[in-house]
Design an enzyme around this catalytic site. Structure first.
Site, PDB file in Angstrom:
ATOM      1  N   GLY A  11       0.825  -1.203   0.000  1.00  0.00           N
ATOM      2  CA  GLY A  11       0.000   0.000   0.000  1.00  0.00           C
ATOM      3  C   GLY A  11       0.858   1.251   0.000  1.00  0.00           C
ATOM      4  O   GLY A  11       1.864   1.324   0.699  1.00  0.00           O
ATOM      5  N   ARG A  72       1.272  -5.382  -5.526  1.00  0.00           N
ATOM      6  CA  ARG A  72       1.571  -6.640  -4.849  1.00  0.00           C
ATOM      7  C   ARG A  72       1.812  -7.701  -5.921  1.00  0.00           C
ATOM      8  O   ARG A  72       1.096  -7.764  -6.919  1.00  0.00           O
ATOM      9  CB  ARG A  72       0.426  -7.041  -3.922  1.00  0.00           C
ATOM     10  CG  ARG A  72       0.320  -6.113  -2.720  1.00  0.00           C
ATOM     11  CD  ARG A  72      -0.834  -6.494  -1.792  1.00  0.00           C
ATOM     12  NE  ARG A  72      -0.779  -5.754  -0.547  1.00  0.00           N
ATOM     13  CZ  ARG A  72      -1.284  -4.544  -0.368  1.00  0.00           C
ATOM     14  NH1 ARG A  72      -1.889  -3.944  -1.382  1.00  0.00           N
ATOM     15  NH2 ARG A  72      -1.193  -3.928   0.790  1.00  0.00           N
ATOM     16  N   ASP A 103       4.880  -4.662   6.127  1.00  0.00           N
ATOM     17  CA  ASP A 103       5.429  -5.944   6.554  1.00  0.00           C
ATOM     18  C   ASP A 103       5.689  -6.889   5.383  1.00  0.00           C
ATOM     19  O   ASP A 103       6.694  -7.604   5.360  1.00  0.00           O
ATOM     20  CB  ASP A 103       4.531  -6.614   7.598  1.00  0.00           C
ATOM     21  CG  ASP A 103       3.103  -6.827   7.106  1.00  0.00           C
ATOM     22  OD1 ASP A 103       2.740  -6.265   6.046  1.00  0.00           O
ATOM     23  OD2 ASP A 103       2.354  -7.554   7.770  1.00  0.00           O
ATOM     24  N   THR A 125       4.021   2.635   5.704  1.00  0.00           N
ATOM     25  CA  THR A 125       2.645   2.147   5.786  1.00  0.00           C
ATOM     26  C   THR A 125       1.860   3.044   6.718  1.00  0.00           C
ATOM     27  O   THR A 125       2.349   3.411   7.799  1.00  0.00           O
ATOM     28  CB  THR A 125       2.571   0.702   6.291  1.00  0.00           C
ATOM     29  OG1 THR A 125       1.215   0.377   6.613  1.00  0.00           O
ATOM     30  CG2 THR A 125       3.431   0.462   7.523  1.00  0.00           C
ATOM     31  N   ASP A 127      -0.622   2.177   8.392  1.00  0.00           N
ATOM     32  CA  ASP A 127      -1.210   1.374   9.473  1.00  0.00           C
ATOM     33  C   ASP A 127      -0.434   1.456  10.787  1.00  0.00           C
ATOM     34  O   ASP A 127      -0.983   1.155  11.843  1.00  0.00           O
ATOM     35  CB  ASP A 127      -1.305  -0.094   9.049  1.00  0.00           C
ATOM     36  CG  ASP A 127      -2.210  -0.300   7.848  1.00  0.00           C
ATOM     37  OD1 ASP A 127      -3.063   0.571   7.592  1.00  0.00           O
ATOM     38  OD2 ASP A 127      -2.051  -1.312   7.142  1.00  0.00           O
ATOM     39  N   ASP A 129       1.734  -0.586  11.877  1.00  0.00           N
ATOM     40  CA  ASP A 129       1.584  -1.920  12.457  1.00  0.00           C
ATOM     41  C   ASP A 129       2.879  -2.729  12.510  1.00  0.00           C
ATOM     42  O   ASP A 129       2.842  -3.946  12.725  1.00  0.00           O
ATOM     43  CB  ASP A 129       0.527  -2.714  11.677  1.00  0.00           C
ATOM     44  CG  ASP A 129       0.880  -2.868  10.198  1.00  0.00           C
ATOM     45  OD1 ASP A 129       1.836  -2.211   9.733  1.00  0.00           O
ATOM     46  OD2 ASP A 129       0.200  -3.646   9.505  1.00  0.00           O
ATOM     47  N   ARG A 154     -18.354  15.887  12.560  1.00  0.00           N
ATOM     48  CA  ARG A 154     -18.851  16.407  13.839  1.00  0.00           C
ATOM     49  C   ARG A 154     -19.802  17.584  13.624  1.00  0.00           C
ATOM     50  O   ARG A 154     -20.805  17.726  14.331  1.00  0.00           O
ATOM     51  CB  ARG A 154     -17.680  16.829  14.724  1.00  0.00           C
ATOM     52  CG  ARG A 154     -18.132  17.467  16.043  1.00  0.00           C
ATOM     53  CD  ARG A 154     -16.978  17.891  16.910  1.00  0.00           C
ATOM     54  NE  ARG A 154     -16.441  16.744  17.638  1.00  0.00           N
ATOM     55  CZ  ARG A 154     -15.229  16.264  17.477  1.00  0.00           C
ATOM     56  NH1 ARG A 154     -14.413  16.815  16.602  1.00  0.00           N
ATOM     57  NH2 ARG A 154     -14.810  15.224  18.177  1.00  0.00           N
ATOM     58  N   ARG A 171      -6.063  -2.317   9.096  1.00  0.00           N
ATOM     59  CA  ARG A 171      -6.087  -3.795   9.121  1.00  0.00           C
ATOM     60  C   ARG A 171      -6.318  -4.273  10.553  1.00  0.00           C
ATOM     61  O   ARG A 171      -7.330  -3.933  11.155  1.00  0.00           O
ATOM     62  CB  ARG A 171      -4.806  -4.364   8.514  1.00  0.00           C
ATOM     63  CG  ARG A 171      -4.641  -4.038   7.047  1.00  0.00           C
ATOM     64  CD  ARG A 171      -3.551  -4.876   6.408  1.00  0.00           C
ATOM     65  NE  ARG A 171      -2.251  -4.633   7.004  1.00  0.00           N
ATOM     66  CZ  ARG A 171      -1.158  -5.286   6.636  1.00  0.00           C
ATOM     67  NH1 ARG A 171      -1.211  -6.219   5.707  1.00  0.00           N
ATOM     68  NH2 ARG A 171      -0.006  -5.014   7.206  1.00  0.00           N
ATOM     69  N   LYS A 213     -24.940  16.773  25.938  1.00  0.00           N
ATOM     70  CA  LYS A 213     -24.225  16.678  24.670  1.00  0.00           C
ATOM     71  C   LYS A 213     -25.154  16.066  23.617  1.00  0.00           C
ATOM     72  O   LYS A 213     -25.718  14.991  23.819  1.00  0.00           O
ATOM     73  CB  LYS A 213     -22.973  15.815  24.820  1.00  0.00           C
ATOM     74  CG  LYS A 213     -22.070  15.872  23.603  1.00  0.00           C
ATOM     75  CD  LYS A 213     -20.717  15.229  23.874  1.00  0.00           C
ATOM     76  CE  LYS A 213     -19.798  15.423  22.681  1.00  0.00           C
ATOM     77  NZ  LYS A 213     -18.462  14.826  22.902  1.00  0.00           N
ATOM     78  N   HIS A 215     -24.424  15.221  20.353  1.00  0.00           N
ATOM     79  CA  HIS A 215     -23.859  14.340  19.331  1.00  0.00           C
ATOM     80  C   HIS A 215     -22.727  13.500  19.920  1.00  0.00           C
ATOM     81  O   HIS A 215     -22.191  13.823  20.990  1.00  0.00           O
ATOM     82  CB  HIS A 215     -23.322  15.162  18.154  1.00  0.00           C
ATOM     83  CG  HIS A 215     -22.078  15.924  18.499  1.00  0.00           C
ATOM     84  ND1 HIS A 215     -22.112  17.121  19.170  1.00  0.00           N
ATOM     85  CD2 HIS A 215     -20.763  15.641  18.296  1.00  0.00           C
ATOM     86  CE1 HIS A 215     -20.879  17.553  19.357  1.00  0.00           C
ATOM     87  NE2 HIS A 215     -20.039  16.677  18.847  1.00  0.00           N
ATOM     88  N   GLU A 222     -10.969  -0.776  11.150  1.00  0.00           N
ATOM     89  CA  GLU A 222     -11.598  -1.716  10.223  1.00  0.00           C
ATOM     90  C   GLU A 222     -11.470  -3.174  10.669  1.00  0.00           C
ATOM     91  O   GLU A 222     -12.319  -3.997  10.340  1.00  0.00           O
ATOM     92  CB  GLU A 222     -11.005  -1.550   8.823  1.00  0.00           C
ATOM     93  CG  GLU A 222      -9.517  -1.874   8.720  1.00  0.00           C
ATOM     94  CD  GLU A 222      -8.994  -1.647   7.311  1.00  0.00           C
ATOM     95  OE1 GLU A 222      -9.792  -1.410   6.401  1.00  0.00           O
ATOM     96  OE2 GLU A 222      -7.767  -1.712   7.131  1.00  0.00           O
TER      97      GLU A 222
END
Length: 319
Positions: A11, A72, A103, A125, A127, A129, A154, A171, A213, A215, A222
């Site tokens: 990515g 990829r 990775d 990346t 992420d 991660d 918001r 991920r 409040k 909202h 994900e």
């Protein structure tokens, strides 16, 4: 080192172009020829490359994505494709290789290193991660993009008195949701590292309602669930109109932040420096304000530590 190759794989991430630029210009400064491999490891298999010069990287430091392209490659993973890649590296006269990606890219770099190719990996990346480094290239730009979306959502959420579930990428790593939740003042973050308790989420939303409040914002990673399903559960339990937004690939694009430009530039130059010093098969990382390096194999064997302090702080500050 007479010729160094550089590629981006997996990515794309903001800051990759800054790293490419640094590899090219720092290499040329040290009288090294630089060849760009197009479309990641697929380009190695297919022999798709371009000679890089100073003009090749002019005006790219501020651009998102990657000028070399990324893809990829299932063929690279197979034995026949991998052997093609090795032959093309030899044919192109590449003495060392810089790989930029996540990775999967580091695993590809490790395989090349074990086959005798001097290689340096740069963690690119959104992420965040990779367990060995505090931050990865592109992570902070992605956070900024998410926060901009949170602020816009918001506004409309407040106008209509709704709850909004915002699904972000990452991920199986919840760092984007976690850090964006803290910085964006979300009522709750739902991440893969912590078991999802929908009743706790709803209780927090109702507590906010009780003190006036109108909202609520819920940040969802994900890998921790589906935004549509969770929004429906919240609405059913609380009776509050709940909408959801999936930010998707907007999080990968955009102008890289100053921080990502800085570490991209520093890492690109450091990668060339390590190859010139015959320090091979290393990966770069960030710890505090310093760029460091370690063996790729060791880096990939590490287990990721969850930032529980930040998670607890997010819960405390959202009371």
């Amino acid at each position: 080192m007479r010729k160094i190759g550089v590629l981006t794989a997996g990515g794309d991430a903001p800051g990759m172009n800054a790293a490419i630029r640094a590899v090219v210009r720092f290499g040329i400064y040290n009288n090294i020829n630089i060849v760009g491999i197009k479309n990641g490891f697929r380009g190695l298999v297919e022999g798709d490359s371009v000679e890089m010069n100073l003009s090749s990287v002019a005006d790219i430091i501020h651009r998102g994505g990657t000028v070399l392209g990324s893809a990829r490659s299932k063929e690279f993973i197979g034995e026949d494709g991998f052997q093609k890649a090795l032959k093309n590296i030899k044919y192109l006269g590449i003495d060392g290789l810089v790989t930029i990606g996540g990775d999967g890219t580091l695993k590809g770099a490790l395989a090349l290193g074990r086959s005798g190719i001097p290689v340096i990996g740069i963690p690119g990346t959104i992420d965040n991660d990779l367990p060995y480094t505090q931050y990865t290239l592109g992570f902070f730009t992605s956070l900024t993009t998410v926060l901009e979306a949170v602020e816009k959502i918001r506004d409309t959420s407040s106008s209509h008195g709704r709850t909004n579930v915002i699904e972000v990428m990452g991920r199986n790593c919840g760092d984007i949701a976690l850090y964006a939740g803290l910085a964006g003042g979300a009522e709750m973050v739902i991440i893969p590292e912590v078991e999802n308790n929908i009743d706790e989420v709803c209780d927090k939303i109702m507590q906010g309602r009780a003190r006036g409040k109108k909202h609520s914002i819920v940040l969802l990673a994900e890998g921790a669930g589906n935004a549509k399903d969770i929004s429906e559960q919240i609405e059913k339990i609380t009776g509050i109109t709940t909408r959801y937004s999936v930010l998707g690939y907007t999080q990968r694009g955009g102008t890289p932040s100053a921080y990502d430009r800085l570490i991209g530039s520093q890492m690109g130059a450091k990668a060339v420096e390590l190859l010139c010093c015959e320090k091979f098969n290393k990966v770069l990382g960030v710890k505090g304000n310093e760029i460091f390096h370690m063996d790729i194999e060791e880096a990939l064997s590490m287990k990721r530590a969850f930032d529980r302090k930040t998670y607890e702080l997010t819960k405390i500050l959202s009371i």
